[in-house]
Enzyme design. Structure first.
Site, PDB file in Angstrom:
ATOM      1  N   THR A  47       1.210   3.018   4.160  1.00 52.96           N
ATOM      2  CA  THR A  47      -0.192   2.423   4.464  1.00 52.96           C
ATOM      3  C   THR A  47      -1.067   2.262   3.533  1.00 52.96           C
ATOM      4  O   THR A  47      -1.943   1.180   3.407  1.00 52.96           O
ATOM      5  CB  THR A  47      -0.562   3.488   5.741  1.00 52.96           C
ATOM      6  N   CYS A  48      -1.109   3.240   2.505  1.00 51.26           N
ATOM      7  CA  CYS A  48      -2.076   3.248   1.303  1.00 51.26           C
ATOM      8  C   CYS A  48      -1.760   1.735   0.429  1.00 51.26           C
ATOM      9  O   CYS A  48      -2.742   1.010   0.198  1.00 51.26           O
ATOM     10  CB  CYS A  48      -2.057   4.179   0.468  1.00 51.26           C
ATOM     11  N   SER A  49      -0.647   1.599   0.445  1.00 55.24           N
ATOM     12  CA  SER A  49      -0.117   0.354  -0.484  1.00 55.24           C
ATOM     13  C   SER A  49      -0.178  -1.003   0.118  1.00 55.24           C
ATOM     14  O   SER A  49      -0.479  -2.089  -0.385  1.00 55.24           O
ATOM     15  CB  SER A  49       1.200   0.439  -1.312  1.00 55.24           C
TER      16      SER A  49
END
Length: 157
Positions: A47-49
């Site tokens: 999700t971060c990337s």
């Protein structure tokens, strides 16, 4: 836990720059600036990337047009990992900050223990700071991604 209206505690964060390792005091870094500080549980994680960091990369110009001086991404990773992740994400407008020992994250009370992939990490959040004072604080519920999105923060400015 930190809340809206609080001043950030003074802490040291690291950043790998073209000139080498830089150490930043949060009091100095955010002094006399309107800033966005958003945290991710880990660099290079899904999700971060795929969404969190890319949203701030895409909207950086619009955020700055609303008076934001500084956009910072922080994670409980080392500065080398944060720099490599920023490069991989073309995040040149985002200051990639490392809280390697989680001391800042713990000082603001937003740590979580995720033994599944790394131990102590940061909860996912985004805050708006005015001269080091929290004016907006959006903390995600576990497993969610909505209130800390770049689009959500842009709508609060």
């Amino acid at each position: 836990m930190i809340k809206q209206g609080d001043t950030l505690p003074n802490a040291t964060l690291n950043q790998l720059t073209p000139d080498g390792m830089a150490t930043h005091s949060t009091h100095e870094l955010f002094a006399n600036k309107k800033a966005i500080l958003f945290a991710v549980p880990g660099a290079f994680t899904p999700t971060c990337s795929e969404a969190h960091l890319p949203g701030f990369v895409v909207l950086a110009d619009q955020l700055k047009a609303k008076g934001v001086d500084l956009i910072c991404c922080i994670a409980v990773n080392d500065a080398f990992v944060m720099d490599a992740w920023g490069d991989a994400q073309n995040a040149s407008e985002i200051m990639m900050l490392a809280d390697g020992d989680a001391s800042f994250t713990k000082a603001i009370g937003l740590e979580m223990d995720t033994d599944k992939f790394g131990g102590i990490r940061s909860q996912r959040y985004a805050m708006v700071l005015d001269n080091g004072t929290v004016t907006t604080l959006n903390i995600e519920k576990s497993g969610e991604f909505d209130v800390s999105k770049a689009e959500t923060i842009l709508s609060t400015l």
